[in-house]
Design a protein around this motif. Structure first.
Motif, short mmCIF file in Angstrom:
data_model
loop_
_atom_site.label_atom_id
_atom_site.label_comp_id
_atom_site.label_asym_id
_atom_site.label_seq_id
_atom_site.Cartn_x
_atom_site.Cartn_y
_atom_site.Cartn_z
N VAL A 51 0.87 -1.17 0.00
CA VAL A 51 0.00 0.00 0.00
C VAL A 51 0.91 1.23 0.00
O VAL A 51 1.88 1.27 0.74
CB VAL A 51 -0.92 0.01 1.25
CG1 VAL A 51 -1.77 1.27 1.30
CG2 VAL A 51 -1.81 -1.23 1.27
N MET A 52 0.59 2.23 -0.84
CA MET A 52 1.49 3.36 -1.02
C MET A 52 0.90 4.69 -0.57
O MET A 52 1.05 5.71 -1.24
CB MET A 52 1.90 3.43 -2.49
CG MET A 52 2.66 2.22 -2.92
SD MET A 52 3.03 2.28 -4.65
CE MET A 52 2.34 0.74 -5.19
N GLY A 53 0.20 4.68 0.57
CA GLY A 53 -0.48 5.87 1.04
C GLY A 53 0.39 7.09 1.23
O GLY A 53 0.15 8.13 0.62
N ASP A 54 1.41 7.01 2.07
CA ASP A 54 2.20 8.22 2.33
C ASP A 54 3.14 8.56 1.17
O ASP A 54 3.72 9.63 1.13
CB ASP A 54 2.94 8.13 3.66
CG ASP A 54 4.21 7.30 3.63
OD1 ASP A 54 4.31 6.39 2.79
OD2 ASP A 54 5.09 7.56 4.46
N SER A 95 -0.49 13.46 9.93
CA SER A 95 0.52 13.99 9.01
C SER A 95 -0.10 14.37 7.67
O SER A 95 0.30 15.36 7.06
CB SER A 95 1.66 12.99 8.82
OG SER A 95 1.22 11.83 8.15
N VAL A 96 -1.12 13.63 7.23
CA VAL A 96 -1.81 13.98 5.98
C VAL A 96 -2.57 15.29 6.16
O VAL A 96 -2.56 16.14 5.26
CB VAL A 96 -2.74 12.84 5.53
CG1 VAL A 96 -3.67 13.29 4.41
CG2 VAL A 96 -1.93 11.65 5.08
N ARG A 97 -3.20 15.48 7.29
CA ARG A 97 -3.90 16.76 7.55
C ARG A 97 -2.92 17.93 7.43
O ARG A 97 -3.24 18.97 6.86
CB ARG A 97 -4.54 16.75 8.93
CG ARG A 97 -5.84 16.00 8.99
CD ARG A 97 -6.54 16.24 10.33
NE ARG A 97 -7.85 15.68 10.31
CZ ARG A 97 -8.24 14.66 11.09
NH1 ARG A 97 -7.40 14.12 11.95
NH2 ARG A 97 -9.47 14.20 11.01
N GLN A 98 -1.73 17.77 7.99
CA GLN A 98 -0.73 18.83 7.92
C GLN A 98 -0.27 19.06 6.47
O GLN A 98 -0.12 20.20 6.04
CB GLN A 98 0.48 18.48 8.80
CG GLN A 98 0.20 18.59 10.27
CD GLN A 98 -0.17 20.02 10.67
OE1 GLN A 98 0.42 20.99 10.22
NE2 GLN A 98 -1.19 20.15 11.51
N GLN A 99 -0.06 17.98 5.73
CA GLN A 99 0.36 18.11 4.34
C GLN A 99 -0.70 18.82 3.51
O GLN A 99 -0.38 19.67 2.67
CB GLN A 99 0.66 16.74 3.74
CG GLN A 99 1.90 16.09 4.30
CD GLN A 99 2.08 14.68 3.76
OE1 GLN A 99 1.83 14.41 2.59
NE2 GLN A 99 2.49 13.77 4.62
N ILE A 100 -1.96 18.49 3.75
CA ILE A 100 -3.06 19.15 3.03
C ILE A 100 -3.08 20.64 3.36
O ILE A 100 -3.20 21.49 2.48
CB ILE A 100 -4.41 18.48 3.35
CG1 ILE A 100 -4.47 17.10 2.72
CG2 ILE A 100 -5.58 19.35 2.88
CD1 ILE A 100 -5.66 16.26 3.17
N LYS A 101 -2.94 20.95 4.64
CA LYS A 101 -2.94 22.34 5.08
C LYS A 101 -1.85 23.15 4.38
O LYS A 101 -2.10 24.24 3.87
CB LYS A 101 -2.75 22.38 6.60
CG LYS A 101 -2.68 23.77 7.18
CD LYS A 101 -2.46 23.70 8.68
CE LYS A 101 -2.25 25.07 9.27
NZ LYS A 101 -2.01 25.01 10.72
#
Length: 125
Positions: A51-54, A95-101
């Protein structure tokens, strides 16, 4: 229905996609995809990407510009047995929330409902 300019939902269970194919979709309302990466092998450096999510998620979100991301929480399980030590995970919702922000995307993250429960997603802001 997908007319090349808008699709309501894009589901990507492994966050493994072909950029040219995704580009043909235009924008979507909702992306459902993992936020974590899973590797299987003797060490993370020698692991096979399952799985390649990050690795790919932000590229997917920038291409599709969804209003909502529903993260697959496929790693929220107890792993046990002889192969459990060969499974490595990295990445998380925060961490995804921060990246989106920091990316400037207007995508919001909505956690999925517990198993067996329905989920409604408001698309208007």
């Amino acid at each position: 229905m997908c007319d090349g300019s808008h699709a309501p939902l894009y589901f990507e269970p492994h966050c493994d996609f072909v950029d040219a194919s995704v580009a043909k979709l235009g924008t979507v309302d909702v992306v459902v995809s993992p936020v974590q990466t899973t590797l299987f092998g003797p060490t993370p450096a020698l692991g096979y990407l399952v799985v390649m999510g990050d690795i790919n998620l932000m590229r997917l979100l920038k291409a599709l510009r969804p209003k909502v991301l529903v993260p697959l929480l496929n790693l929220e399980i107890d792993q046990e047995g002889p192969l459990a030590p060969a499974v490595f995970n990295r990445g998380n919702v925060d961490s995804v929330r921060q990246q989106i922000k920091y990316s400037g995307l207007a995508t919001r993250v909505e956690l999925p409902a517990p198993p067996g429960e329905s989920m409604a997603i408001a698309l208007s802001n």
